[in-house]
Design an enzyme around this catalytic site. Sequence first.
Site, PDB file in Angstrom:
ATOM      1  N   CYS A 114       0.810  -1.220   0.000  1.00 19.86           N
ATOM      2  CA  CYS A 114       0.000   0.000   0.000  1.00 19.86           C
ATOM      3  C   CYS A 114       0.847   1.276   0.000  1.00 19.86           C
ATOM      4  CB  CYS A 114      -0.939   0.004   1.189  1.00 19.86           C
ATOM      5  SG  CYS A 114      -1.853  -1.539   1.337  1.00 19.86           S
ATOM      6  N   HIS A 250      -3.058   6.612   2.402  1.00 19.64           N
ATOM      7  CA  HIS A 250      -3.589   5.366   1.856  1.00 19.64           C
ATOM      8  C   HIS A 250      -4.993   5.139   2.430  1.00 19.64           C
ATOM      9  CE1 HIS A 250      -4.385   1.289   0.968  1.00 19.64           C
ATOM     10  NE2 HIS A 250      -4.063   0.817   2.153  1.00 19.64           N
ATOM     11  N   ASN A 280     -10.413  -0.848  -0.232  1.00 23.90           N
ATOM     12  CA  ASN A 280      -8.954  -0.727  -0.092  1.00 23.90           C
ATOM     13  C   ASN A 280      -8.310  -1.272  -1.364  1.00 23.90           C
ATOM     14  OD1 ASN A 280      -6.244  -1.136   0.446  1.00 23.90           O
ATOM     15  ND2 ASN A 280      -6.570  -1.895   2.536  1.00 23.90           N
TER      16      ASN A 280
END
Length: 323
Positions: A114, A250, A280
């Site tokens: 990420c 993120h 996500n």
Amino acid sequence: MAHARLSAIGMAVPEKIITNAFFESLIETTDEWIVSRTGIKTRYHTGPNEFTSDLCVKAVQDLVAQYPAVSLEDVDMILVATTSPDQPMPSMACRVQHRLSLSRAGALDIYAACAGFSYGVVMATGLIAGGIHKKILVLGAETLSKVTDFTDRSSCMLFGDGAGAVLIEADETGNIGVGITGASGEGGPDLFISGFADNIDGQPLTMNRCIVQNGKKVFKWAVNKAIEQMPILAAANGLTLSQIDWFVPHSANLRIIEAICKDTGFPVEKTLESIVDYGNTSSASIPIALYNGIKSGKVKRGDKIMIFGFGGGLAYAGTVITW
Ligand code: UT7
């Protein structure tokens, strides 16, 4: 010395939209739990014949459609951040290089989960400042639905597929500032993709490739790391947090963003997220949030944008861009 300018941005998601109702019929959960604990309302999943490199190509095509004045002909490096490549080899960057006929470009994948897109922007800035490259495509692209354990009720509703692409070019002034990178490798066992070894760090693994995470531990690490690093990153760029117009962390969980804002006093309405509509999307989450912030007109020319990626590794990276 050459400076790096982020000049154009594109994104792509697959066609298939997945609502929380899908998970209500799959595992023991509710739309109310998912929305209140994560913020997520929808995410997109690729079909069986659509892969990360396909989303990469679409994101770059979208970049060109959004910014018709840019030319990709002289792109000399492609960096693709991904943790869900079509296959380990060839790299996604090589696939993009071939499929978009970017014959002058070098090609390299970045494996920082990420944090990968932020790492890519920091690396591209350095490559340009060092005079090694002049025009770099940086992508964050994932098909996390292909490495999701759909029997794991604590994680399967989190992940989505998508890609973002930015063009970073050498010019005299640049708009990308000083970057930071770091890692807490001891946290590796708290977030990993299983299936590459029989056991790792003493933990037995299944042979299925899927994301395994200790959500609570990663949540706390992410919040603490962002709180610690945001003022450092601002100061490295000669700024205080109050001079940052947009914070783009993120998008792992809306509650993480809210917790960071609560602790630092940074206004939550000055954050850009992609968690609500896209879930996500790991390395793609920051460019997707930035893209939508720009497209919606929220982000204005001259605004100072702090990006901060964190996740598997555990690893983090960030920088400040003046749009
Ligand atoms: O992108 C890389 C970085 N990743 C992250 O930053 C992930 C960070 N972690 C998270 O986002 C959160 O920890 C999760 C969303 C993964 C989990 O949220 P949580 O608030 O930490 O939930 P929990 O695991 O502590 O579970 C709370 C409760 C439990 O019930 P009890 O023990 O309190 O009765 C779980 O059994 O919620 C229950 N639960 C669920 N309930 C309905 C867990 N999963 C679900 C579910 N639906 N899907």
